[in-house]
Design a protein around this motif. Sequence first.
Motif, mmCIF file in Angstrom:
data_model
loop_
_atom_site.group_PDB
_atom_site.id
_atom_site.type_symbol
_atom_site.label_atom_id
_atom_site.label_comp_id
_atom_site.label_asym_id
_atom_site.label_seq_id
_atom_site.Cartn_x
_atom_site.Cartn_y
_atom_site.Cartn_z
ATOM 1 N N ASP A 74 0.834 -1.206 0.000
ATOM 2 C CA ASP A 74 0.000 0.000 0.000
ATOM 3 C C ASP A 74 0.866 1.253 0.000
ATOM 4 O O ASP A 74 0.538 2.245 -0.666
ATOM 5 C CB ASP A 74 -0.923 0.011 1.225
ATOM 6 C CG ASP A 74 -2.039 -1.022 1.127
ATOM 7 O OD1 ASP A 74 -2.282 -1.528 0.014
ATOM 8 O OD2 ASP A 74 -2.648 -1.316 2.169
ATOM 9 N N GLU A 75 1.974 1.192 0.744
ATOM 10 C CA GLU A 75 2.883 2.351 0.779
ATOM 11 C C GLU A 75 3.499 2.587 -0.598
ATOM 12 O O GLU A 75 3.641 3.736 -1.042
ATOM 13 C CB GLU A 75 3.990 2.129 1.826
ATOM 14 C CG GLU A 75 3.510 2.107 3.257
ATOM 15 C CD GLU A 75 2.874 0.779 3.665
ATOM 16 O OE1 GLU A 75 2.953 -0.205 2.872
ATOM 17 O OE2 GLU A 75 2.283 0.727 4.752
ATOM 18 N N ALA A 78 1.022 4.279 -2.879
ATOM 19 C CA ALA A 78 0.939 5.716 -2.593
ATOM 20 C C ALA A 78 2.136 6.454 -3.184
ATOM 21 O O ALA A 78 1.995 7.571 -3.717
ATOM 22 C CB ALA A 78 0.861 5.942 -1.090
ATOM 23 N N ARG A 81 1.634 6.819 -6.953
ATOM 24 C CA ARG A 81 0.634 7.848 -7.244
ATOM 25 C C ARG A 81 1.217 9.250 -7.060
ATOM 26 O O ARG A 81 0.912 10.167 -7.846
ATOM 27 C CB ARG A 81 -0.597 7.646 -6.369
ATOM 28 C CG ARG A 81 -1.388 6.401 -6.752
ATOM 29 C CD ARG A 81 -2.514 6.091 -5.779
ATOM 30 N NE ARG A 81 -3.235 4.890 -6.177
ATOM 31 C CZ ARG A 81 -4.227 4.859 -7.055
ATOM 32 N NH1 ARG A 81 -4.644 5.986 -7.625
ATOM 33 N NH2 ARG A 81 -4.825 3.722 -7.369
#
Length: 262
Positions: A74-75, A78, A81
Amino acid sequence: MQLIDIGANLTHDSFDHDRDAVLQRARDAGVARMVVTGASREHSPKALELARAHPGLLYATAGVHPHHALEYTDECDAEMRALHAHPEVVAVGECGLDYFRDFSPRPAQRKAFERQLQIAAENGKPLFLHQRDAHADFVAMMRNFDGRLGPAVVHCFTGTREELFDCLDHNWHIGITGWLCDERRGAHLRELVRHIPADRLMIETDAPYLLPRTLRPMPKDRRNEPAFLPHIAEELARDRGEDVAVTAAATTATARAFFRLP
């Protein structure tokens, strides 16, 4: 000739001692723009940094190669993005599937690929894709995003005739490297490249990898670099039965449109 190298791994440590000279040799050889491949959490930010340091000459992609799929947390999502918020980052990837090396478990590869397809579906940027020995799964995953993605290029295409026409039927672009010049592994490409429409064809070195085996003189360190892109263009033009100026102009125009370069 004014050429665009759509895939050069210029953050690779083999360029650390002479990167500026490498860029100058590329310019001197007629390579007007280069897209620096971002293929991991470590190297995607470095690709952006290089592009920002050389505006108008270098652009970047940001993504996680299937070899590094296990790092796609998930990191990491991010971080990718955030990188894509920068205009110098012109494509999502390098991403895709690699069942030839299997450096990452296949379920992890598919998960990382799907998350990057989601980024591309949301931000509308082109996709810079990797596929090796995974064509069926690759196509199936891309189909799951039908109508939601911008343009896509299958970078460093090395596949079969059937795979090529499958890619073209899906309106994907094709990236051709010095693999074309490898009589051991790439001889089949010599005939296949005739079938790629000019507005779907782009060229790349994938430097420092895939040094063209027909290059003379051969560099002592066996390192590929963007300055050798004209050699690939010449070989490609011969195999397509057209003048190299035609190949150069077409691949450059296609790359400019694909990456939305000025």
